[in-house]
Motif scaffolding. Structure first.
Motif, mmCIF file in Angstrom:
data_model
loop_
_atom_site.group_PDB
_atom_site.id
_atom_site.type_symbol
_atom_site.label_atom_id
_atom_site.label_comp_id
_atom_site.label_asym_id
_atom_site.label_seq_id
_atom_site.Cartn_x
_atom_site.Cartn_y
_atom_site.Cartn_z
ATOM 1 N N ASP A 108 0.812 -1.224 0.000
ATOM 2 C CA ASP A 108 0.000 0.000 0.000
ATOM 3 C C ASP A 108 0.852 1.284 0.000
ATOM 4 O OD1 ASP A 108 0.995 -0.421 2.582
ATOM 5 O OD2 ASP A 108 -0.596 0.826 3.467
ATOM 6 N N ALA A 109 2.170 1.162 0.242
ATOM 7 C CA ALA A 109 2.991 2.369 0.382
ATOM 8 C C ALA A 109 3.176 3.059 -0.963
ATOM 9 C CB ALA A 109 4.349 1.987 0.962
ATOM 10 N N GLN A 110 3.025 4.394 -0.931
ATOM 11 C CA GLN A 110 3.151 5.151 -2.189
ATOM 12 C C GLN A 110 4.386 6.041 -2.136
ATOM 13 O OE1 GLN A 110 -0.268 7.539 -3.167
ATOM 14 N NE2 GLN A 110 0.348 7.679 -5.320
ATOM 15 N N CYS A 111 5.189 5.997 -3.196
ATOM 16 C CA CYS A 111 6.425 6.792 -3.261
ATOM 17 C C CYS A 111 6.066 8.277 -3.403
ATOM 18 C CB CYS A 111 7.263 6.334 -4.460
ATOM 19 S SG CYS A 111 8.653 7.428 -4.772
ATOM 20 N N PRO A 112 6.642 9.130 -2.535
ATOM 21 C CA PRO A 112 6.334 10.554 -2.644
ATOM 22 C C PRO A 112 7.019 11.212 -3.841
ATOM 23 C CG PRO A 112 7.830 10.170 -0.804
ATOM 24 C CD PRO A 112 7.530 8.834 -1.400
ATOM 25 N N GLY A 113 7.992 10.490 -4.457
ATOM 26 C CA GLY A 113 8.690 11.046 -5.612
ATOM 27 C C GLY A 113 7.940 10.802 -6.905
ATOM 28 N N CYS A 114 7.741 9.502 -7.254
ATOM 29 C CA CYS A 114 7.143 9.185 -8.554
ATOM 30 C C CYS A 114 5.688 8.756 -8.443
ATOM 31 C CB CYS A 114 7.961 8.102 -9.262
ATOM 32 S SG CYS A 114 7.907 6.499 -8.407
ATOM 33 N N GLY A 115 5.202 8.548 -7.215
ATOM 34 C CA GLY A 115 3.784 8.202 -7.035
ATOM 35 C C GLY A 115 3.490 6.715 -7.197
ATOM 36 N N SER A 116 4.537 5.876 -7.494
ATOM 37 C CA SER A 116 4.286 4.438 -7.683
ATOM 38 C C SER A 116 3.866 3.792 -6.362
ATOM 39 C CB SER A 116 5.545 3.718 -8.157
ATOM 40 O OG SER A 116 6.039 4.327 -9.295
ATOM 41 N N LYS A 117 3.042 2.735 -6.484
ATOM 42 C CA LYS A 117 2.608 2.023 -5.265
ATOM 43 C C LYS A 117 3.375 0.711 -5.115
ATOM 44 C CE LYS A 117 -1.800 3.231 -3.440
ATOM 45 N NZ LYS A 117 -3.156 2.845 -3.191
ATOM 46 N N GLY A 118 3.720 0.377 -3.874
ATOM 47 C CA GLY A 118 4.362 -0.901 -3.588
ATOM 48 C C GLY A 118 5.819 -0.965 -3.991
ATOM 49 N N THR A 119 6.426 0.185 -4.306
ATOM 50 C CA THR A 119 7.826 0.158 -4.766
ATOM 51 C C THR A 119 8.805 0.590 -3.678
ATOM 52 O OG1 THR A 119 7.533 2.397 -5.602
ATOM 53 C CG2 THR A 119 7.274 0.595 -7.197
ATOM 54 N N LEU A 120 8.296 0.994 -2.507
ATOM 55 C CA LEU A 120 9.202 1.442 -1.437
ATOM 56 C C LEU A 120 9.694 0.244 -0.624
ATOM 57 C CD1 LEU A 120 7.390 4.635 -0.040
ATOM 58 C CD2 LEU A 120 9.377 4.536 -1.558
ATOM 59 N N THR A 121 11.012 0.212 -0.378
ATOM 60 C CA THR A 121 11.575 -0.896 0.411
ATOM 61 C C THR A 121 11.239 -0.704 1.900
ATOM 62 O OG1 THR A 121 13.622 0.318 0.799
ATOM 63 C CG2 THR A 121 13.569 -1.119 -1.143
#
Ligand code: GAP
Length: 445
Positions: A108-121
């Motif tokens: 569910d985590a969303q990257c604040p940079g590119c907006g992708s979901k599930g890509t944050l470690t």
């Protein structure tokens, strides 16, 4: 804040480091006015902490220290921030970045940079110390660190200072110097940078008396900050909660200022107990105990630390001094009906006075140069003969110069000048021979 950053650049307070190469992230250079302002703040600190006290000694320890210092101090293992990476855009963020939605490491985590979901470690610990190598070999054995706080230089020298100065506990050691942190989310101009200066004092006390000294130093430090001319309503205390305390601290209070981006700390008062000295004793294998000459007791002193950032304090002073004002009367017709002014405490201002010949003829420039030469023996003063007098006043308002000395037609007749006060805009007529005394009195405090 943008307006202050732009004024700081325009008037030569602060420039981005290596600007012609596109700048270096969160590293700043101090220009002609900035270096004077920061120096005045540091000198004020040194005067009050070292010269005006019988129980504090000064020190200037090297930035490079034995690598074991940072193992003993807990910085190798504990001076870390949790970091997350985005597998999509490859950017890095602090795990507690408020812009992150959801839980890093989870779908569910969303990257604040590119907006992708599930890509944050999931978060990983990242040490904030800069590493470098000593000597010609780039191998693990040669790794040393740029100090992340000046305090450790004081701890490792505590016995040297104690013995050479013949101080007795309670006593303190003060130091001003550079510190370096590889901050993950630096920013807000000179608020959080990767290279900065600290003004730190470690006060060594008998165990059991630390709480009393802690309160004493809290009161002293707030008094000093108020003495910078900062508005009291913009200052407050913040006590660290258990989750905020640094690895070495048992209790800590920050002095916070209400910056344009919110309330933030610029100085901390910490009860560091005997954490640092005990660890250095253990790691170095050298006794760091104090022998009380009166009671014959041996103990490792407790430490109350006052730790201020010179750059952050400079930012506080700049933010608090910045005003945009309406101007009425003669000055409005000469220089425009609004002005930007830095209402710096006169003793902190980079330039104490500016000297203006009203016009560049009729003997005025000659007299103005002579007055400028006389004044510069005592103060940092500026000579300006360019443009209308109204515009020259405005330029000095932006620089925070408290006094404008104008040489006019009357001056060449009777050797008097007008002195314009930056804040009230009132003008006094003063004899040129009394100018040094007049300014000295106004600049005191
Ligand atoms: N020796 C204790 C110590 O270093 P700290 O709270 O980490 O404590 C003390 O830092 C002060 O140093 C802060 O209040 C701040 O003014 C300044 N400081 C810390 N990190 C900074 C940074 N990255 N940029 C500018 N100033 C910083």
């Amino acid at each position: 804040m943008d307006k202050l950053v732009s004024l700081a650049k325009r008037r030569g307070f602060v420039f981005q480091s290596s600007e012609i190469y596109g700048g270096l992230g969160s590293v700043w250079d101090y220009g002609p006015l900035g270096v004077e302002l920061k120096k005045n703040i540091k000198e004020r600190w040194w005067r009050s902490m070292v010269h005006e006290r019988h129980d504090i000694e000064g020190l200037d320890a090297a930035i490079l220290m034995h690598p074991k210092v940072w193992e003993a101090s807990g910085h190798v293992s504990g001076f870390t921030d949790p970091l997350v990476d985005c597998k999509q855009c490859k950017n890095r963020f602090r795990a507690d970045d408020p812009r992150i939605k959801g839980t890093p490491g989870q779908p569910d985590a969303q990257c604040p940079g590119c907006g992708s979901k599930g890509t944050l470690t999931a978060p990983r610990q990242f040490n904030l110390m800069f590493k470098t190598f000593m000597g010609p070999v780039e191998e693990q054995a040669a790794v040393i660190y740029l100090r992340p706080e000046t305090a450790q230089g004081i701890y490792v020298n505590y016995l040297n200072v104690l013995q050479s100065s013949r101080q007795k506990i309670p006593f303190g050691i003060a130091q001003i110097g550079k510190a370096f942190r590889n901050e993950i989310t630096p920013g807000n101009f000179i608020f959080r940078t990767r290279e900065f200066e600290q003004m730190e004092m470690q006060f060594f006390v008998k165990p059991g008396s630390e709480n009393e000294w802690f309160e004493n130093w809290r009161a002293e430090r707030m008094k000093w900050v108020e003495g910078l001319g900062i508005r009291r309503e913009k200052l407050r205390w913040h006590q660290h909660g258990k989750d905020e305390l640094a690895h070495y601290a048992k209790d800590a209070y920050d002095i916070q200022y209400e910056f344009p981006f919110g309330w933030q700390e610029f100085e901390g008062i910490h009860n560091r107990t005997d954490f640092d000295l005990s660890n250095h004793q253990k790691h170095a294998g050298k006794k760091l105990e104090y022998l009380d000459p009166k009671t014959n007791e041996r103990f490792i002193p407790y430490v109350v630390e006052t730790s201020a950032g010179a750059d952050r304090t400079t930012l506080v002073v700049l933010c608090d001094a910045y005003r945009e004002e309406e101007v009425k009367g003669d000055e409005a017709s000469e220089g425009g009906d609004t002005r930007v002014v830095l209402k710096l405490k006169p003793s902190l201002a980079p330039l104490k006075a500016a000297v203006f010949p009203l016009v560049n003829k009729d003997g005025m420039p000659e007299l103005a140069h002579k007055i400028h030469d006389d004044l510069r023996r005592y103060f940092n003063v500026f000579y300006d003969d360019g443009g209308s007098i109204g515009r020259r006043y405005r330029r000095q308002d932006e620089a925070g110069t408290p006094f404008g000395v104008t040489i006019d037609g009357q001056s060449t007749q009777d050797q008097t000048v007008t002195v314009r006060d930056r804040d009230t805009l009132k003008q006094d007529r003063v004899s040129a021979t009394k100018l040094v005394d007049y300014l000295t009195q106004k600049l005191a405090g």
